[in-house]
Enzyme design. Structure first.
Site, short mmCIF file in Angstrom:
data_model
loop_
_atom_site.label_atom_id
_atom_site.label_comp_id
_atom_site.label_asym_id
_atom_site.label_seq_id
_atom_site.Cartn_x
_atom_site.Cartn_y
_atom_site.Cartn_z
N LYS B 184 0.86 -1.18 0.00
CA LYS B 184 0.00 0.00 0.00
C LYS B 184 0.89 1.23 0.00
CE LYS B 184 -1.65 2.20 3.19
NZ LYS B 184 -0.80 3.34 3.63
N THR B 195 1.85 6.08 4.79
CA THR B 195 2.67 4.95 5.19
C THR B 195 2.79 3.98 4.04
OG1 THR B 195 2.17 5.04 7.53
CG2 THR B 195 2.75 2.90 6.65
N GLU B 285 -0.33 10.52 -4.33
CA GLU B 285 -1.50 11.38 -4.27
C GLU B 285 -1.53 12.35 -5.44
OE1 GLU B 285 0.19 11.16 -0.07
OE2 GLU B 285 0.93 11.52 -2.10
#
EC number: 2.3.1.35
Lengths: 413, 413
Positions: B184, B195, B285
């Site tokens: 992830k 994280t 992001e």
């Protein structure tokens, strides 16, 4: 120059008195901009002592190379600054452009080429046509005047939204001294400009070695404690000139930086440098918030500064500030990644006077509302105490906004 | 999970075969999210060899502390991962939460607490109520199954826009080995999550020390060569488990990482780690572009990596990529500020196959159109040659967009 002025701009600008021994003129040479001045000439009619600090970049601009070569001579008669083109990464063409500018300035002012200092800010990698302004330096010398500081500050702007000026006074051995400074920041409208330039002039009579020592010490807690986006320019230049005109009032020449007579001057100089540095941070691209980050209790002052800069350069801390989000977990993250000694379980963090974390966890009395109220302020003080030693440092930065991305990312064509 | 999937997401996902010796289950414990799974249990019915690398943060999360303590034992029976809360900077409460989780997992699986490994991702500084999922681990153990890799990858997501899985095969001494991995990334919707977690499992029979050596070497050119925003999490965790099930097929246990029989396995493992790392960068992001930055001709591989990361972490380089702007001057800037040896006049820069700069200045054949065409691609290769030595490195990153600021800056309310 941006269309809209930073919300963090000063509410008013100081009157800038003339500093005896320096005259200035500006011109519109059309290097890149239209309808504005883009060249500044500073003239010292008598040789001024000179000190300088420059970018640590391994790829410095041609003007930085040029200034470094001249600096050991210790005296200045002319400074030429242009905006619109950084003359960086321009190879032999760049060197030819600095040579032409220096030759033209020396002829205009009537001095040696090693008494000329140069700075350029703007596009990297684009050859600079120095003939555009070299030809006008003679006329500029004729019209140069001492009461010209605001105009000088405007001519060196790139995407700054306001000119940056500051003035201080001090006494050396009972003689009144003036220190004036101008700066430009790392703003960019055309998305390939980024350079901090600052020029400070005093009428004090101080020898070059002493002047350099004062400047080298002063840059640490001022310009070197300020960051907009962590990207160091090829062209950063901070120069300090001492015209010595105060000798006419009986100021005894200062030969060494540890002379006790310098106490007030040093303090005024450092205050001016800090003021200019903060003005640059407040005009960072897209800035809507000013962060003053103080780290205490570090193992050393150097460790404190590393940690403070890790916080100040963190995109996550800066976007949280933009969003008025009291996201202190990101401060923890930035402390942790800095690489300096830190003990999670001794950490404490404040936003303004609101302690949000202590002893390695959220403050028992934590109030989201109180913390958020601090984040709504235009000026946000952040303090981190590491609980390890006596080291401390303060740095300044601005937030990271969509406008920063727009200014630097929207296609230049 | 974000509403819209990254434009850089894989076009298809691989079938993930079961890996003998590991079973998985997920649950929706409602730690922060609703209507989605947020807890993953991995069970090794026989003790698996374990290796791990963790964040270098000085403020690591409680689960990172917990894993580091257990790692010297070298064997694993259970892994519990939760999303929605990082259990970081949570003091004694955090330690109590890891203890409760480990006790519950040990009871559920029937093992010792030092055979349990934990990871948490989500909010920093918020106490984690481990009782929310500790109670369901017994049921999860009963339903855990080997054919569950996609679901496992989904349960550990925070603001990732797609699950990250990869699978490889290799042979050790003629015996077929499978390696599966999930990861992830550093995405954040609630603006306080960041994280990188990754868990890799193989059925190979490899001793813990050899496994650790393989992982420690493999992380350098994969996860440690990937950056989204330069902000290192408190919780980064990469673990590799070897169930040893292939021993049943006659695979001779590997005791040391320099065993020649590992050649194919090492290559497959490194390829899988690189694939997962790149998937994380591609889901940064707000990402719209992927940058692969290769630095050659540096004084050493380490110097090349420092320079490559300086480019990859530069906000000005990343915003230029977002704007499809062939702004190679910013590459020069980032090389210059990296602090490693560089000779401006030997530098050459390419966007894709288009050389834009050479010998310290703009390429004589520079074509803005050709360079801009490369910037319009979704995947942008950047190469810098320093002309100094043999050192080289490649790193991966994404662009910096307004969406990044929006994801991380819009107020969490």
């Amino acid at each position: 120059m941006s269309a809209s002025i930073s919300p963090l701009a000063p509410k008013s600008y100081p009157d800038m008195p003339a500093v005896r021994g320096v005259r200035m003129a500006t011109a519109a040479a059309g290097i890149k901009y239209t309808n504005r001045t883009d060249v500044l000439l500073m003239v010292f009619d008598k040789p001024a002592a000179v000190a300088g600090v420059f970018t640590k970049s391994k790829c410095p601009s041609a003007p930085v190379d040029f200034c470094r070569t001249n600096l050991p001579h210790g005296v200045a008669r002319a400074v030429v600054v242009n905006s619109g083109n950084a003359n960086a990464f321009t190879g032999m063409k760049g060197k030819a452009a600095t040579a032409l500018t220096a030759k033209s300035a020396a002829e205009a002012v009537g001095c040696s080429e090693n008494e000329v200092y140069l700075a350029s800010t703007g596009v990297i990698g684009e050859p600079l046509d120095a003939s555009k302004f070299a030809g006008v330096l003679g006329d500029m010398n004729k019209t140069a005047t001492g009461d010209f500081w605001h105009e000088a500050a405007k001519a060196i702007m790139t995407t700054d939204t306001y000119p940056k000026v500051a003035t201080r006074t001090a006494e050396i051995g009972g003689v009144k001294i003036t220190i004036n400074g101008i700066a430009k920041g790392a703003g960019m409208i055309a998305p390939d400009m980024a350079t901090m330039l600052s020029f400070v002039v005093t009428d004090a009579d101080i020898a070059p070695a002493a002047l350099q020592a004062l400047l080298s010490a002063g840059v640490g807690p001022s310009f070197n404690s300020m960051t907009v986006d962590s990207d160091t320019s090829t062209s950063d230049t901070l120069m300090l000139f001492a015209t010595g005109a105060a000798a006419a009032d009986g100021q005894k020449r200062i030969e060494t930086a540890d002379d006790p007579a310098l106490e007030g001057f040093r303090s005024a100089l450092n205050d001016l440098l800090k003021n200019l540095a903060i003005q640059v941070a407040r005009d960072g691209e897209g800035a809507t918030k000013m962060l003053e980050i103080t780290v205490t209790g570090a193992e050393s002052d150097a460790a404190a500064k590393t940690i403070a800069l890790s916080i100040a350069n963190s995109p996550l801390v800066k976007t949280a500030a933009a969003g008025e989000d009291a996201n202190w977990g990101r401060i923890v993250m930035a402390v942790g990644k800095a690489g300096e000694a830190a003990d999670r379980d001794r950490l404490a963090i404040w936003f303004g006077d609101v302690r949000v974390a202590v002893n390695g966890e959220r403050d028992p009395g934590y109030s989201e509302e109180a913390a958020s109220n601090v984040m709504k302020q235009q000026d946000i003080p952040v303090r981190v105490d590491l609980g390890l030693g006596e080291g401390r440092a303060t740095v300044w930065t601005c937030d990271l906004t969509k406008e920063y991305v727009a200014i630097n990312g929207d296609y230049r064509s």
